[in-house]
Design a protein around this motif. Sequence first.
Motif, PDB file in Angstrom:
ATOM      1  N   ARG A  12       1.477 -21.303  -4.039  1.00 23.99           N
ATOM      2  CA  ARG A  12       2.906 -21.017  -4.123  1.00 23.99           C
ATOM      3  C   ARG A  12       3.408 -21.430  -5.504  1.00 23.99           C
ATOM      4  N   PHE A  13       3.953 -20.479  -6.216  1.00 26.30           N
ATOM      5  CA  PHE A  13       4.475 -20.779  -7.557  1.00 26.30           C
ATOM      6  C   PHE A  13       5.400 -19.646  -7.973  1.00 26.30           C
ATOM      7  N   ALA A  14       5.998 -19.783  -9.150  1.00 23.77           N
ATOM      8  CA  ALA A  14       6.906 -18.768  -9.700  1.00 23.77           C
ATOM      9  C   ALA A  14       6.544 -18.525 -11.154  1.00 23.77           C
ATOM     10  N   ARG A  15       6.600 -17.260 -11.551  1.00 24.34           N
ATOM     11  CA  ARG A  15       6.430 -16.902 -12.953  1.00 24.34           C
ATOM     12  C   ARG A  15       7.827 -16.760 -13.562  1.00 24.34           C
ATOM     13  N   ARG A  16       8.025 -17.379 -14.689  1.00 16.41           N
ATOM     14  CA  ARG A  16       9.359 -17.431 -15.297  1.00 16.41           C
ATOM     15  C   ARG A  16       9.359 -16.766 -16.673  1.00 16.41           C
ATOM     16  N   HIS A  17      10.508 -16.268 -17.037  1.00 18.50           N
ATOM     17  CA  HIS A  17      10.747 -15.755 -18.392  1.00 18.50           C
ATOM     18  C   HIS A  17      10.864 -16.942 -19.342  1.00 18.50           C
ATOM     19  N   HIS A  18      10.694 -16.707 -20.624  1.00 14.57           N
ATOM     20  CA  HIS A  18      10.785 -17.815 -21.584  1.00 14.57           C
ATOM     21  C   HIS A  18      12.174 -18.436 -21.576  1.00 14.57           C
ATOM     22  N   SER A  19      13.146 -17.690 -21.017  1.00 11.16           N
ATOM     23  CA  SER A  19      14.496 -18.251 -20.891  1.00 11.16           C
ATOM     24  C   SER A  19      14.661 -19.108 -19.647  1.00 11.16           C
ATOM     25  N   GLY A  20      13.646 -19.132 -18.789  1.00 13.74           N
ATOM     26  CA  GLY A  20      13.716 -19.927 -17.566  1.00 13.74           C
ATOM     27  C   GLY A  20      14.005 -19.124 -16.325  1.00 13.74           C
ATOM     28  N   GLU A  21      14.326 -17.854 -16.481  1.00 14.05           N
ATOM     29  CA  GLU A  21      14.631 -17.017 -15.320  1.00 14.05           C
ATOM     30  C   GLU A  21      13.350 -16.732 -14.523  1.00 14.05           C
ATOM     31  N   VAL A  22      13.454 -16.768 -13.209  1.00 17.72           N
ATOM     32  CA  VAL A  22      12.318 -16.503 -12.331  1.00 17.72           C
ATOM     33  C   VAL A  22      12.072 -15.000 -12.298  1.00 17.72           C
ATOM     34  N   LEU A  23      10.847 -14.598 -12.720  1.00 17.03           N
ATOM     35  CA  LEU A  23      10.491 -13.189 -12.700  1.00 17.03           C
ATOM     36  C   LEU A  23       9.843 -12.782 -11.384  1.00 17.03           C
ATOM     37  N   ARG A  24       8.960 -13.629 -10.892  1.00 21.21           N
ATOM     38  CA  ARG A  24       8.278 -13.352  -9.626  1.00 21.21           C
ATOM     39  C   ARG A  24       7.935 -14.690  -8.980  1.00 21.21           C
ATOM     40  N   ALA A  25       8.144 -14.757  -7.674  1.00 18.76           N
ATOM     41  CA  ALA A  25       7.867 -15.991  -6.943  1.00 18.76           C
ATOM     42  C   ALA A  25       6.965 -15.684  -5.749  1.00 18.76           C
ATOM     43  N   PHE A  26       6.060 -16.614  -5.480  1.00 22.34           N
ATOM     44  CA  PHE A  26       5.174 -16.514  -4.317  1.00 22.34           C
ATOM     45  C   PHE A  26       5.437 -17.732  -3.437  1.00 22.34           C
ATOM     46  N   GLY A  27       5.755 -17.473  -2.208  1.00 23.21           N
ATOM     47  CA  GLY A  27       6.045 -18.567  -1.281  1.00 23.21           C
ATOM     48  C   GLY A  27       6.614 -18.023   0.013  1.00 23.21           C
ATOM     49  N   PHE A  28       7.727 -18.598   0.461  1.00 28.49           N
ATOM     50  CA  PHE A  28       8.357 -18.195   1.728  1.00 28.49           C
ATOM     51  C   PHE A  28       9.719 -17.577   1.424  1.00 28.49           C
ATOM     52  N   ASP A  29       9.917 -16.393   1.951  1.00 29.01           N
ATOM     53  CA  ASP A  29      11.151 -15.655   1.711  1.00 29.01           C
ATOM     54  C   ASP A  29      12.157 -15.956   2.826  1.00 29.01           C
ATOM     55  N   LEU A  30      13.351 -16.386   2.428  1.00 26.10           N
ATOM     56  CA  LEU A  30      14.423 -16.699   3.388  1.00 26.10           C
ATOM     57  C   LEU A  30      15.350 -15.510   3.620  1.00 26.10           C
ATOM     58  N   ARG A  31      15.007 -14.364   3.079  1.00 25.68           N
ATOM     59  CA  ARG A  31      15.853 -13.181   3.213  1.00 25.68           C
ATOM     60  C   ARG A  31      16.148 -12.823   4.675  1.00 25.68           C
ATOM     61  N   PRO A  32      15.176 -12.966   5.629  1.00 30.44           N
ATOM     62  CA  PRO A  32      15.509 -12.632   7.032  1.00 30.44           C
ATOM     63  C   PRO A  32      16.706 -13.388   7.578  1.00 30.44           C
ATOM     64  N   LEU A  33      16.939 -14.611   7.085  1.00 32.63           N
ATOM     65  CA  LEU A  33      18.105 -15.367   7.547  1.00 32.63           C
ATOM     66  C   LEU A  33      19.400 -14.664   7.144  1.00 32.63           C
ATOM     67  N   CYS A  34      19.415 -14.076   5.931  1.00 31.60           N
ATOM     68  CA  CYS A  34      20.606 -13.346   5.490  1.00 31.60           C
ATOM     69  C   CYS A  34      20.756 -12.029   6.242  1.00 31.60           C
ATOM     70  N   VAL A  35      19.623 -11.324   6.401  1.00 31.62           N
ATOM     71  CA  VAL A  35      19.676 -10.007   7.038  1.00 31.62           C
ATOM     72  C   VAL A  35      20.083 -10.127   8.505  1.00 31.62           C
ATOM     73  N   ARG A  36      19.618 -11.174   9.164  1.00 34.31           N
ATOM     74  CA  ARG A  36      19.867 -11.329  10.596  1.00 34.31           C
ATOM     75  C   ARG A  36      21.014 -12.290  10.905  1.00 34.31           C
ATOM     76  N   VAL A  37      21.885 -12.567   9.934  1.00 34.29           N
ATOM     77  CA  VAL A  37      22.933 -13.563  10.132  1.00 34.29           C
ATOM     78  C   VAL A  37      23.872 -13.163  11.265  1.00 34.29           C
ATOM     79  N   ASP A  38      24.219 -11.878  11.382  1.00 31.31           N
ATOM     80  CA  ASP A  38      25.105 -11.452  12.471  1.00 31.31           C
ATOM     81  C   ASP A  38      24.435 -11.647  13.827  1.00 31.31           C
ATOM     82  N   GLU A  39      23.149 -11.327  13.894  1.00 31.66           N
ATOM     83  CA  GLU A  39      22.399 -11.515  15.145  1.00 31.66           C
ATOM     84  C   GLU A  39      22.324 -12.987  15.519  1.00 31.66           C
ATOM     85  N   ILE A  40      22.111 -13.834  14.526  1.00 34.28           N
ATOM     86  CA  ILE A  40      22.036 -15.278  14.774  1.00 34.28           C
ATOM     87  C   ILE A  40      23.391 -15.812  15.237  1.00 34.28           C
TER      88      ILE A  40
END
Length: 404
Positions: free
Chosen positions: A122-150
């Motif tokens: 699990r890690f992230a590749r960053r731009h020289h400015s510090g911005e995250v270009l790509r991350a490998f790990g656990f995605d919390l997006r389902p929490l946002c997508v399913r917020v109404d259901e929750i």
Amino acid sequence: MHHISSTPFGRRPIDAAHLAAQSLATAAIPDQPADKWAIIRDLTAARQAFGVTDRDLAVLTALVSFHPGTDLAQSENTIVFPSNAALSARAHGMPESTLRRHLAALVRARLILRHDSPNGKRFARRHHSGEVLRAFGFDLRPLCVRVDEITQAAAEAYEKAAELRALRETIVLQLRDLAKMIDFGVAHRRNEDWTEVTTRQATALRIIRRKLDTAALSTLYREVYDLCDGVKKKIAAVETDELSGKDPQNERHIQYSNINLKDSEKNNDQEKSNRHTPCPIDNEIPNTSIEGKELKLPLYLVMEACPEIQTYGDTDITSWDDLFRRAEFIRPMMGISSDVWQGAQAAMGPLQASVVISAILQRTDKIRSPGAYLRDLTQKARQNVFSCGPMIMALLQSNHRRAA
């Protein structure tokens, strides 16, 4: 070229459920704010609907804590990539093997997604400015997508919990009523067999201590309701009107300084001989009256229920006249003013007022303000909704329970 991994690292296979969950990775995040801690709270309430445990949610809480800020919907960067050591530290030292098990449960529940790197780290590749270009790990997006259901599931869980709590409270109140009705029945209907009723009551008390669902509580409610209904019918024949002390319609003037207790003097010898003999409620109770006020309680029963008043004098109380004088003697010590005392006599009659003083003295450890308490009872007596009979019977039962 940006590619979202949809397969796990290593030997872990994929299945239809895994592929279906990957659709959440590209789903649009709702525009409304998604407070991550509010989502965790709602998930805690609705965890049964999502098939997760409190330990699973503890790991999810640790994962969410690695996301910066409080709003998951503020940006597209919803992937967190903590190491096992860091995640274990946030989960209060949970072993890595246990972490993996709970993480797998969260993935199955479609609350998080895996984005594994080529080497499984699990890690992230960053731009020289510090911005995250790509991350490998656990995605919390389902929490946002399913917020109404929750949120909806949490609301239903809260409502169900409230109904369950109300049903449990109702059963507890029914069992309390049942216990008191059984005590009354045992005391006044000795010819009845109460074995089956008491056995069923004890069984219900054992069951209510368990953690029951709505169906089980509903069944118990019906059983306890039927049991209460049966006990009410069994004690319906008891002549409870003997405990009431209502004022007559034509009330005469009360003379406080000179009390003539003819009826009590007539029954005094009989009360002395029966002082230690239980008095069944079905038997006729001596009627003691004074200047238009009636009191249908024997003196020995009052003394058995309120023995404390005997200690405030050198001689025993052997007549209603003695009880009145003793009550008038201790009344100032209890903080009861003359106006309150005179009002109580006018509303209840001197005899009943004396009995009430005795009962208040007996429960002085539980009554913070005897004067205010007597004033409240006086008001009820003026409305013809008070009788000292039930008060004395309750004290008797309390004394018997302590003696047992």
